[in-house]
Scaffold this motif. Structure first.
Motif, PDB file in Angstrom:
ATOM      1  N   ALA A   8      18.322   2.140   0.300  1.00  0.00           N
ATOM      2  CA  ALA A   8      17.223   2.838   0.226  1.00  0.00           C
ATOM      3  C   ALA A   8      16.178   1.998  -0.687  1.00  0.00           C
ATOM      4  CB  ALA A   8      17.068   4.311   0.254  1.00  0.00           C
ATOM      5  N   LEU A  23      18.458  15.174  -3.095  1.00  0.00           N
ATOM      6  CA  LEU A  23      18.918  14.346  -4.060  1.00  0.00           C
ATOM      7  C   LEU A  23      19.916  14.986  -5.193  1.00  0.00           C
ATOM      8  CD1 LEU A  23      18.516  11.431  -4.537  1.00  0.00           C
ATOM      9  CD2 LEU A  23      16.280  12.049  -6.161  1.00  0.00           C
ATOM     10  N   GLY A  40      12.915  -0.096  -0.224  1.00  0.00           N
ATOM     11  CA  GLY A  40      11.876   0.302  -0.779  1.00  0.00           C
ATOM     12  C   GLY A  40      10.766  -0.903  -1.486  1.00  0.00           C
ATOM     13  N   ARG A  79      13.789  21.314  -4.815  1.00  0.00           N
ATOM     14  CA  ARG A  79      14.998  20.429  -5.234  1.00  0.00           C
ATOM     15  C   ARG A  79      15.418  20.900  -6.448  1.00  0.00           C
ATOM     16  NH1 ARG A  79      12.374  14.986  -7.437  1.00  0.00           N
ATOM     17  NH2 ARG A  79      11.775  16.387  -8.968  1.00  0.00           N
ATOM     18  N   GLN A  87      10.853   6.257 -14.534  1.00  0.00           N
ATOM     19  CA  GLN A  87      10.649   7.621 -14.316  1.00  0.00           C
ATOM     20  C   GLN A  87      11.743   8.120 -13.345  1.00  0.00           C
ATOM     21  OE1 GLN A  87       7.105   9.587 -12.987  1.00  0.00           O
ATOM     22  NE2 GLN A  87       5.716   8.089 -14.313  1.00  0.00           N
ATOM     23  N   GLU A  88      11.960   7.255 -12.327  1.00  0.00           N
ATOM     24  CA  GLU A  88      13.115   7.680 -11.252  1.00  0.00           C
ATOM     25  C   GLU A  88      14.362   7.744 -11.992  1.00  0.00           C
ATOM     26  OE1 GLU A  88      13.408   5.251  -7.766  1.00  0.00           O
ATOM     27  OE2 GLU A  88      15.399   5.648  -7.772  1.00  0.00           O
ATOM     28  N   HIS A 138       7.377  14.196 -10.331  1.00  0.00           N
ATOM     29  CA  HIS A 138       8.572  13.305 -10.170  1.00  0.00           C
ATOM     30  C   HIS A 138       9.173  13.432  -8.847  1.00  0.00           C
ATOM     31  CE1 HIS A 138       8.127  11.737 -14.278  1.00  0.00           C
ATOM     32  NE2 HIS A 138       8.008  12.822 -14.951  1.00  0.00           N
ATOM     33  N   LEU A 139       8.421  13.296  -7.845  1.00  0.00           N
ATOM     34  CA  LEU A 139       9.176  12.905  -6.539  1.00  0.00           C
ATOM     35  C   LEU A 139       9.336  11.575  -6.452  1.00  0.00           C
ATOM     36  CD1 LEU A 139       7.124  15.379  -4.075  1.00  0.00           C
ATOM     37  CD2 LEU A 139       9.446  15.734  -5.522  1.00  0.00           C
ATOM     38  N   VAL A 140      10.683  11.111  -5.985  1.00  0.00           N
ATOM     39  CA  VAL A 140      10.808   9.639  -5.565  1.00  0.00           C
ATOM     40  C   VAL A 140      10.111   9.101  -4.498  1.00  0.00           C
ATOM     41  CG1 VAL A 140      12.590   7.891  -5.135  1.00  0.00           C
ATOM     42  CG2 VAL A 140      13.292   9.957  -6.554  1.00  0.00           C
ATOM     43  N   PHE A 199      21.970   4.928  -1.000  1.00  0.00           N
ATOM     44  CA  PHE A 199      20.736   4.854  -2.050  1.00  0.00           C
ATOM     45  C   PHE A 199      20.347   3.820  -2.437  1.00  0.00           C
ATOM     46  CE2 PHE A 199      18.871   5.846  -5.917  1.00  0.00           C
ATOM     47  CZ  PHE A 199      17.893   7.165  -5.844  1.00  0.00           C
ATOM     48  N   LEU A 235      18.325  15.099 -12.933  1.00  0.00           N
ATOM     49  CA  LEU A 235      18.889  16.070 -11.833  1.00  0.00           C
ATOM     50  C   LEU A 235      20.639  15.879 -12.156  1.00  0.00           C
ATOM     51  CD1 LEU A 235      16.840  14.790  -8.941  1.00  0.00           C
ATOM     52  CD2 LEU A 235      16.700  16.834 -10.350  1.00  0.00           C
ATOM     53  N   ARG A 245       9.774   6.609  -2.386  1.00  0.00           N
ATOM     54  CA  ARG A 245      10.125   6.137  -1.250  1.00  0.00           C
ATOM     55  C   ARG A 245      10.881   6.975  -0.345  1.00  0.00           C
ATOM     56  NH1 ARG A 245      13.273   3.974  -5.115  1.00  0.00           N
ATOM     57  NH2 ARG A 245      15.686   4.637  -4.709  1.00  0.00           N
ATOM     58  N   LEU A 246      11.293   7.997  -0.738  1.00  0.00           N
ATOM     59  CA  LEU A 246      11.993   9.227  -0.160  1.00  0.00           C
ATOM     60  C   LEU A 246      11.128  10.116   0.425  1.00  0.00           C
ATOM     61  CD1 LEU A 246      15.056   9.615  -2.575  1.00  0.00           C
ATOM     62  CD2 LEU A 246      14.904   8.048  -0.652  1.00  0.00           C
ATOM     63  N   LEU A 250      14.547  10.856 -13.902  1.00  0.00           N
ATOM     64  CA  LEU A 250      14.633  12.104 -12.942  1.00  0.00           C
ATOM     65  C   LEU A 250      16.262  12.115 -12.519  1.00  0.00           C
ATOM     66  CD1 LEU A 250      13.359  14.022 -11.112  1.00  0.00           C
ATOM     67  CD2 LEU A 250      13.409  12.234  -9.320  1.00  0.00           C
ATOM     68  N   LEU A 251      16.629  11.203 -12.075  1.00  0.00           N
ATOM     69  CA  LEU A 251      18.010  11.111 -11.840  1.00  0.00           C
ATOM     70  C   LEU A 251      19.012  11.711 -12.937  1.00  0.00           C
ATOM     71  CD1 LEU A 251      18.530   7.794  -9.870  1.00  0.00           C
ATOM     72  CD2 LEU A 251      18.467   9.890  -8.877  1.00  0.00           C
ATOM     73  N   LEU A 264      10.978  10.169 -18.373  1.00  0.00           N
ATOM     74  CA  LEU A 264      10.088  10.900 -17.632  1.00  0.00           C
ATOM     75  C   LEU A 264       8.834  10.823 -18.029  1.00  0.00           C
ATOM     76  CD1 LEU A 264      12.647  14.117 -17.182  1.00  0.00           C
ATOM     77  CD2 LEU A 264      11.640  12.708 -15.495  1.00  0.00           C
TER      78      LEU A 264
END
Lengths: 400, 224
Positions: free
Chosen positions: A12, B106, A16, B154, A305-306, B93-95, A9, A313, B97-98, A309-310, A397
């Motif tokens: 990646a 994820l 990016g 997801r 934001q990412e 809220h999608l990443v 991850f 999740l 670069r993926l 999101l993480l 978010l």
């Protein structure tokens, strides 16, 4: 989250933003490479001096006339005089010590050397047959000085002197004139080149008694003592001091130094130099670390934001920290790997350009460079990683 | 399933105390389909975030699946989110670069599920949501409807008991919106609790149970 997934991850997300990642790797690798190249140069200089010293001979003790006062001001310094000169008998007396293997007295002067119409200025070295062994010299042709303290008019020519006076003709057995005396050439030295600023290719060696007659002196410039073994060096030095102390009416008017002591001093100075230069290069590494911190902070704010999101999740704060840490570790390890390659390539290039300099990166510099780059990379990412982990998911978010 | 007991949430904005939720009492059974409606600023998103454990109540008690989750620490909250809650956001809220497949994967990666099982589950989800031929596309190569389908895939990849959707059709045109809603509604048939926040009465009206919020309070409930 599995370790391999963490690494994937992180890799990646580095992939990016390619330009940013490449620049950071470049900064890190330049830092690592400069540490390697500069310490290699410093070590090369040190090894060069060490080699030069050992080419002078092994287990050497040197005796100088006069005593160097390290403190205070002696009246002799004002007059530039030496209280008592070293004599040939002093040199012979040193053989009484059981720690001494051989000695070679040295007297030095400069004179005209001529053969037919050819002549030039030359340094004349007066010594004994043991000089060859003591000083690790080698002969190309003929033989060295005869044994014992003879005043025979024979000489051994340096390689360059022979070339200049005789060209392609045979030198051994021919006569040359030194000052007002004639000497028969009995040998020619092998070309050795410069060592410690003293070019043995451009000297003429004659028996010490002949040199004394030639220059009308009795004193010695120096006595070289070869100790029996490495362990005997200190004993030989002590013996030389006692013997000469007794012979010079109980006056300490000679200086006795071991080659090791001189060498150790040079060694210390040059090692300190290497460390200093390496330290300066290490600063550039920590600058690279600050760059990593800066870019990581930007990355955190760009990826708010990412991160939110993480968290949504199901990633706990510790995991977010781990992800950013992993990015920093990846960056600094790839950076140091690239730096290692650049550094070693640079060392190879230097070795090609200056073949006489024994450049090699010391192992401790390699470890230090990699260590520093990893430590700076990780420690400078602590703050950005914590900042990312502390973000509130709701606001993260909602941010744009 | 979800039980809120006198839950309040207030924020400090400048030197002012703003109350977003006021003594909310709410029970939602497993498999319920609930919509929360109300004007903007009425506290419906705050309520959703609280239920999703992204936020903590200032006072009151929140029980999820029988357990008190009010005072869990960060790691425990994250574990509950990972195992029991799925989110669908208005802006997907999608990443970026993926790929679609990796975005769906994820939550499984974060939960530490082995790679072979992950592949199987992602394959199935792509198939279910008609995304198999879009698996290797990045979000910017997908249409809005496809993006939201990826987001729903997801959200359901960890088989959550509760699915929280905050204006899931807000960025979509009517037809795609209806399509997305019917996907979400299909999930309720599989016994997933769906909570939908919207300000569109037509959309909210489709839910079995509708909550209307004003100024941080639930002012009326209707069931159909």
């Amino acid at each position: 989250m599995k370790l391999i997934d963490v690494v994937q991850f992180a890799a990646a997300s580095l992939g990016g933003s390619r330009a940013r990642t490449l620049l950071m790797i470049l900064a890190m690798s330049i830092g690592v490479a400069s540490v390697l190249i500069l310490t290699a140069l410093g070590e090369g200089a040190r090894l060069y001096v060490v080699n030069q010293f050992s080419s002078l001979g092994t287990n050497l003790v040197l005796v100088f006339p006069g005593r160097t006062e390290t403190a205070g001001f002696g009246p002799g310094m004002l007059l530039g005089q030496i209280p008592r000169e070293l004599s040939l008998d002093d040199a012979e007396a040193l053989l009484k010590s059981r720690a001494v293997k051989r000695i070679a007295p040295l007297t030095l002067g400069s004179s005209q050397i001529s053969r037919d119409a050819l002549n030039r200025e030359v340094i004349v070295l007066g010594s004994t047959s043991d000089l060859l062994e003591v000083r690790h010299m080698s002969l190309a042709l003929g033989q060295f000085l005869p044994a014992g303290q003879t005043g025979e008019s024979v000489c051994v020519l340096g390689a360059k002197i022979r070339r200049e006076l005789f060209g392609n003709e045979s030198a051994v057995g021919a006569w040359v004139r030194l000052g007002d005396r004639r000497f028969r050439v009995i040998g020619v030295m092998a070309g050795q080149g410069e060592s410690m600023g003293f070019n043995t290719d451009e000297i003429v060696i004659v028996p010490v008694a002949a040199a004394h007659m030639l220059f009308n002196t009795t004193g010695l410039f120096r006595i070289l003592i070869e100790a029996k073994s490495r362990d005997a060096i200190e004993q030989a030095k002590k013996d030389a001091e006692t013997i000469l102390f007794a012979r010079h009416n109980n006056e300490r008017d000679v200086t006795v130094v071991t080659q090791d002591a001189v060498l150790a001093t040079f060694d210390r100075i040059l090692r300190a130099l290497t460390l200093a230069v390496g330290g300066i290069a290490a600063i550039s590494l920590s600058v690279a670390g600050i760059l990593i911190m800066n870019v990581m902070l930007i990355a955190v704010s760009q990826r708010v934001q990412e991160i939110g999101l993480l968290k949504a999740l199901g990633a706990p704060a510790a995991q977010i920290r781990k992800l950013f840490f992993t990015e920093a570790i990846l960056l600094s390890s790839v950076g140091s790997a690239v730096g290692l390659i650049i550094g070693e390539a640079g060392v190879l290039v230097i070795a090609k350009i200056y073949p006489s300099l024994p450049v090699a990166t010391p192992w401790w510099a390699v470890l230090a460079a990699i260590g520093i780059s990893l430590v700076t990379g990780v420690s400078f990412s602590v703050w950005p990683a914590r900042r990312a982990a502390r973000l509130d998911p709701v606001t993260a978010l909602a941010s744009r | 399933m979800i039980r809120l007991d006198k839950v309040s949430r207030s924020f400090t904005v400048g030197d002012q105390q703003v109350t977003a939720l006021r003594d909310i009492d709410l029970n939602i059974a497993a498999g319920d389909y609930v919509s929360i409606m109300g004007p903007s600023g009425s506290g419906k998103s705050t309520l959703l975030n609280l239920i999703g454990l992204l936020d903590r109540p200032s006072s009151g008690i929140y029980k999820l699946d029988g357990g008190n989750v009010t005072d869990l620490d960060d790691a425990q909250q994250a574990k509950v989110r990972s195992e029991k809650i799925g989110f669908v956001f208005q802006s997907f809220h999608l990443v970026p670069r993926l790929t679609a497949a990796m975005n769906i994967e994820l939550p499984l990666i974060l939960a530490g599920i082995p790679v072979t099982e992950r592949k199987v589950r992602v394959e199935a989800l792509l198939e279910n949501y008609g995304l198999t031929d879009r698996a290797d596309h990045r979000p910017d190569q997908l249409s809005g409807g496809q993006r939201q389908r990826v987001a729903i895939a997801r959200a359901t990849s960890m088989h959550p008991a509760v699915l929280l959707a905050d204006e899931p059709t807000g960025n979509l045109d009517q037809a795609t919106g209806r399509e997305v809603i019917s996907l979400l509604e299909q999930l309720t048939e599989q016994h997933v609790t769906l909570i939908l926040v919207t300000h569109d009465p037509a959309l909210g009206g489709r839910a079995k149970r509708q909550l209307h919020m004003v100024d941080g309070q639930i002012v009326s409930q209707t069931a159909s």
